[in-house]
Design an enzyme around this catalytic site. Structure first.
Site, mmCIF file in Angstrom:
data_model
loop_
_atom_site.group_PDB
_atom_site.id
_atom_site.type_symbol
_atom_site.label_atom_id
_atom_site.label_comp_id
_atom_site.label_asym_id
_atom_site.label_seq_id
_atom_site.Cartn_x
_atom_site.Cartn_y
_atom_site.Cartn_z
ATOM 1 C CB ILE A 105 1.616 -5.390 -5.986
ATOM 2 C CG1 ILE A 105 1.059 -5.555 -7.481
ATOM 3 C CG2 ILE A 105 1.906 -4.006 -5.732
ATOM 4 C CD1 ILE A 105 -0.228 -5.245 -7.815
ATOM 5 C CB CYS A 106 4.703 -5.038 -9.199
ATOM 6 S SG CYS A 106 5.565 -4.659 -10.893
#
Length: 180
Positions: A105-106
């Site tokens: 994620i991210c």
């Protein structure tokens, strides 16, 4: 289901560690905190120090064979530190070589880029990684969560903390399918 959460000694975005961790536990899995150094990791809430978390294993002592899946939480500094550590990059690459599911994620896909694991894959991330992913042979999309099955393993990616509910649901679903 034993799931490795790979983080650097500092710089992980706290909520991107704790939310998926709790989702794995609620699904009956065992999350294990793996880092490049023993002791504890310093999490952040954006740029501010947050809680610390005890390291369960160092990447030097961890084996891909002992895990069913891998989660790479974000934070800007966390994946930047990880991609500069050869053992961490090899650990990540090992999950792809073994065909085991991975979720990131991210900013975490920076580590995937370094492991040469995005070529031919479709994924999402924090928007500033778009060019890095494309330059590494991946296709970047702006979606809440992207599940890519066009490779040796399932890859689940999301953009940011606001996407955590969809990210958690997708990773639990995909990890559960893969470990049946």
């Amino acid at each position: 289901m034993q799931v490795a959460f790979l983080v650097a000694p500092e710089g992980v975005e706290q909520v991107e560690l704790t939310d998926p961790w709790d989702a794995v536990r609620k699904a009956g899995g065992t999350p294990v905190l793996v880092s490049t150094e023993p002791g504890s990791v310093q999490a952040f809430e954006h740029l501010d120090k947050a809680r610390t978390f005890p390291v369960d294993q160092t990447v030097s002592d961890a084996s891909v064979a002992d895990f069913d899946a891998l989660v790479l939480p974000g934070g800007v500094a966390n994946p930047d530190f990880l991609r500069m550590d050869g053992k961490a990059v090899a650990f990540v690459k090992g999950f792809f070589d073994a065909g085991k599911p991975v979720a990131a994620i991210c900013h975490a896909p920076w580590t995937l880029v370094e492991a040469d694991a995005v070529r031919g894959r479709t994924l999402t991330s924090w928007p500033s990684l778009r060019t890095d992913i494309r330059n590494a042979g991946g296709t970047w999309v702006d979606e809440e969560v992207k599940v890519c099955t066009s490779g040796p393993n399932v890859l689940v990616t999301s953009r940011k903390p606001a996407d955590l509910k969809a990210f958690d649901n997708a990773l639990v679903s995909e990890f559960t399918k893969a470990t049946r």
